[in-house]
Write a protein that holds these residues in place. Structure first.
Motif, PDB file in Angstrom:
ATOM      1  N   GLN A  16     -58.356  37.299  -7.238  1.00  0.00           N
ATOM      2  CA  GLN A  16     -57.514  36.285  -7.415  1.00  0.00           C
ATOM      3  C   GLN A  16     -57.465  35.278  -6.148  1.00  0.00           C
ATOM      4  O   GLN A  16     -57.800  35.562  -5.089  1.00  0.00           O
ATOM      5  N   LEU A  18     -56.100  33.189  -3.316  1.00  0.00           N
ATOM      6  CA  LEU A  18     -54.884  33.146  -2.926  1.00  0.00           C
ATOM      7  C   LEU A  18     -54.388  31.705  -2.563  1.00  0.00           C
ATOM      8  O   LEU A  18     -55.174  30.842  -2.006  1.00  0.00           O
ATOM      9  N   PRO A  19     -53.136  31.577  -2.449  1.00  0.00           N
ATOM     10  CA  PRO A  19     -52.619  30.029  -1.977  1.00  0.00           C
ATOM     11  C   PRO A  19     -52.661  30.102  -0.631  1.00  0.00           C
ATOM     12  O   PRO A  19     -52.850  30.841   0.173  1.00  0.00           O
ATOM     13  N   PRO A  39     -46.567  32.548   0.910  1.00  0.00           N
ATOM     14  CA  PRO A  39     -45.212  32.079   0.257  1.00  0.00           C
ATOM     15  C   PRO A  39     -44.490  33.504  -0.199  1.00  0.00           C
ATOM     16  O   PRO A  39     -43.196  33.550  -0.104  1.00  0.00           O
ATOM     17  N   TRP A  40     -45.001  34.475  -0.020  1.00  0.00           N
ATOM     18  CA  TRP A  40     -44.377  35.781  -0.425  1.00  0.00           C
ATOM     19  C   TRP A  40     -43.692  36.612   0.861  1.00  0.00           C
ATOM     20  O   TRP A  40     -43.064  37.603   0.574  1.00  0.00           O
ATOM     21  N   ASP A  61     -34.531  46.893   1.559  1.00  0.00           N
ATOM     22  CA  ASP A  61     -35.456  45.856   1.137  1.00  0.00           C
ATOM     23  C   ASP A  61     -35.130  45.375  -0.210  1.00  0.00           C
ATOM     24  O   ASP A  61     -35.827  44.465  -0.965  1.00  0.00           O
ATOM     25  N   HIS A  62     -33.822  45.567  -0.687  1.00  0.00           N
ATOM     26  CA  HIS A  62     -33.618  45.184  -2.175  1.00  0.00           C
ATOM     27  C   HIS A  62     -31.826  44.564  -2.114  1.00  0.00           C
ATOM     28  O   HIS A  62     -31.336  44.403  -3.304  1.00  0.00           O
TER      29      HIS A  62
ATOM     30  N   MET B   1     -45.303  43.330  -4.279  1.00  0.00           N
ATOM     31  CA  MET B   1     -45.032  42.068  -5.108  1.00  0.00           C
ATOM     32  C   MET B   1     -46.213  41.402  -5.296  1.00  0.00           C
ATOM     33  O   MET B   1     -47.099  41.369  -4.262  1.00  0.00           O
ATOM     34  N   SER B   3     -49.113  38.306  -5.795  1.00  0.00           N
ATOM     35  CA  SER B   3     -49.374  37.007  -4.788  1.00  0.00           C
ATOM     36  C   SER B   3     -49.259  35.947  -5.923  1.00  0.00           C
ATOM     37  O   SER B   3     -49.078  36.214  -7.093  1.00  0.00           O
ATOM     38  N   LYS B  39     -40.281  42.412  -6.217  1.00  0.00           N
ATOM     39  CA  LYS B  39     -40.507  43.647  -5.387  1.00  0.00           C
ATOM     40  C   LYS B  39     -40.925  44.885  -6.112  1.00  0.00           C
ATOM     41  O   LYS B  39     -41.554  45.864  -5.699  1.00  0.00           O
ATOM     42  N   GLU B  40     -40.287  45.094  -7.450  1.00  0.00           N
ATOM     43  CA  GLU B  40     -40.273  46.044  -8.170  1.00  0.00           C
ATOM     44  C   GLU B  40     -41.854  45.965  -9.310  1.00  0.00           C
ATOM     45  O   GLU B  40     -41.965  47.091 -10.040  1.00  0.00           O
TER      46      GLU B  40
END
Lengths: 174, 331
Positions: A16, A18-19, A39-40, A61-62, B1, B3, B39-40
């Motif tokens: 893929q 990647l940006p 971005p993530w 983290d949620h 997650m 990309s 994230k999941e």
């Protein structure tokens, strides 16, 4: 054999693309950070891993535990559930920014005074959340404080002392 | 997650164009539910269109005499807006019953409508789920289903809609303003969300390229006798097992108008106008409230773990209406 090697040379999964990295400007505790981020990257990871400010903690983290609570323009948010790119240009305050290095924030002193923690992992989030709650001006009683601090979990169960610390600071402000 | 690529839109036209140009794109505003699901690995958008810079963050008077809530106003700023508190206290109460203060500071009014179910199996990619992966089956029907739906279910899905805000919006006859490649349209709140039927992967009747711009609230007489009751497994910061938005407009002890909407019981906020209408002109009494509750739950079906919700919902309706009755006395 020939067939097999031919199969191996053919990439099964297309890599893929990647940006590009995004340039993100964050002002954290008054200091300007120019970060190159994908971005993530969450705001939490940007603060901890890229700006190197590890006072803000990663719990679940949620968005369920509140350990990552920071203030953006004085409002408390979960830094794990927002992307750093979405916060470009914004002013963030973390636990490191509450004290000037000499004088503690009143809530920090009250937490020490009231022994409002055991392991301390949730404490930066608890204190930032309490600062945000006081800014909101909606907590008028112990019951209100309990309800409006419910986004911050303390697995050691230091709630009574956390509430006492917050109530003391509130009473001194009134 | 996974990309993904990312663009920041600066106006509505740019946002609508950007989402058209990218396959598998989603809008992101507060992101509190979307990023959690990413994230999941439940949601895997290839592109995010950031709409936070759009000029949709105002609460304004509308031509009808009600308020129009911008899609990007946060849940906190809506619940604690003075005009909303005074004129739509039911909405304020419902919003404040949901999530945590931190989440309400990020979550937007538009995004709240697009919250996805909290069904455990929807979140667990190791299990079958018709909502996440159409045709794979429903793990909840014969599984752990304490939090699941009792009304409007199908053999394909028994998930519930998780929002509190939407329950109040349903009760208040809100309308949702939407824009997209085919222009603007307005959707009645009751037509916004869907029942699962044969298409449980679809939560609502909004297409992927469409953007919610605002929510219209009509003028409302429900300013005094209102109550939002949320029954849950812990007292704060938990999703509803059953919730009830109750509102009464009274003349003496006679019902001039009444609203009852339920959350936590179906794939969408559950309201039946014809049942409400049949109580107009009757006395606001526990007896009548119980009879109304019985009718509201007509056709309810439990799946074992959630069967208790049928009686719970009836009692919650009675209690919420009685609390609404009482709340007026304090004013």
């Amino acid at each position: 054999m020939t067939t097999e090697s031919a199969v191996l040379e053919e990439p099964v999964v297309k890599k893929q693309e990647l940006p590009e990295f995004e340039l993100v400007n964050l002002t954290i505790n008054g200091q300007s950070f120019k970060l190159k981020l994908q971005p993530w990257v969450s705001l939490l990871d940007a603060i901890r891993e890229y700006a190197g400010l590890t006072g803000t903690k990663k719990g679940c983290d949620h968005g369920q535990c509140g350990a990552c609570t920071v203030l953006i323009n004085g409002k408390r948010i979960n830094s794990c559930l927002t992307l750093a790119v979405m916060r470009d240009g914004e002013a963030i305050t973390t636990i490191e920014g509450l004290s000037d290095g000499v004088v503690n924030h009143p809530l920090q002193d009250a937490f020490i005074e009231h022994d409002a923690f055991q392991c301390g992992y949730c404490t930066p989030g608890q204190i930032c959340s309490a600062v945000g709650m006081i800014n909101e001006g909606r907590a008028n009683s112990l019951e209100d404080v309990q309800e409006l601090m419910s986004g911050n979990i303390c697995r050691c169960g230091a709630y009574n002392n956390i509430n006492a610390a917050i109530m003391e600071v509130k009473s001194k402000m009134a | 997650m996974n990309s993904f690529s990312y663009n920041k839109a600066h106006d509505v036209a740019e946002a609508v164009a950007d989402i058209q140009e990218h396959e598998g794109a989603r809008f992101i505003a507060g992101g509190t539910n979307l990023l959690d699901l990413m994230k999941e690995n439940v949601m895997k958008p290839a592109h995010l269109t950031d709409i936070n810079r759009l000029d949709l963050a105002d609460i304004k008077e509308n031509e009808e005499g009600g308020l129009t809530l911008g899609a990007l106003v946060t849940n906190a700023d809506t619940a604690w807006n003075e005009r909303v508190e005074q004129r739509y206290p039911l909405l304020s109460k419902a919003i404040l019953a949901g999530a945590s203060p931190q989440l309400r500071n990020m979550a937007t009014n538009g995004g709240n409508l697009f919250q996805r179910t909290r069904c455990y199996y929807f979140y667990d990619t190791a299990t079958a789920c018709n909502k996440r992966e159409p045709g794979s089956g429903c793990s909840a029907i014969n599984g752990i289903n304490r939090i699941h739906a009792i009304l409007g279910t199908s053999e394909h899905c028994i998930a519930t809609h998780p929002s509190d805000m939407c329950v109040a919006l349903a009760a208040l006859d809100a309308k949702v303003n939407v824009t997209g490649p085919n222009g603007d349209r307005t959707v009645e709140f009751g037509d916004f969300h869907r029942l699962p039927g044969n298409t449980p992967h679809l939560d609502n009747n909004i297409s992927q390229g469409e953007l919610v711009t605002s929510i219209d609230l009509p003028p409302s007489n429900f300013t005094k006798n209102v109550f939002y009751l949320k029954v849950r497994d812990r007292q704060s910061y938990a999703f509803a097992l059953v919730s009830v938005a109750a509102a009464l407009d009274l003349e003496g002890d006679v019902i001039k108008d009444i609203r009852v909407a339920m959350g936590g019981v179906a794939h969408k906020p559950w309201r039946r106008r014809e049942v409400e209408e049949s109580y107009i002109g009757k006395v606001a009494s526990t007896e009548n409230f119980r009879a109304l509750a019985e009718t509201m739950l007509t056709g309810a079906v439990g799946f074992g773990g959630n069967t208790f919700k049928i009686e719970l919902a009836k009692r919650a309706i009675v209690r919420a209406l009685n609390e609404a009755l009482k709340s007026g006395e304090n004013l």
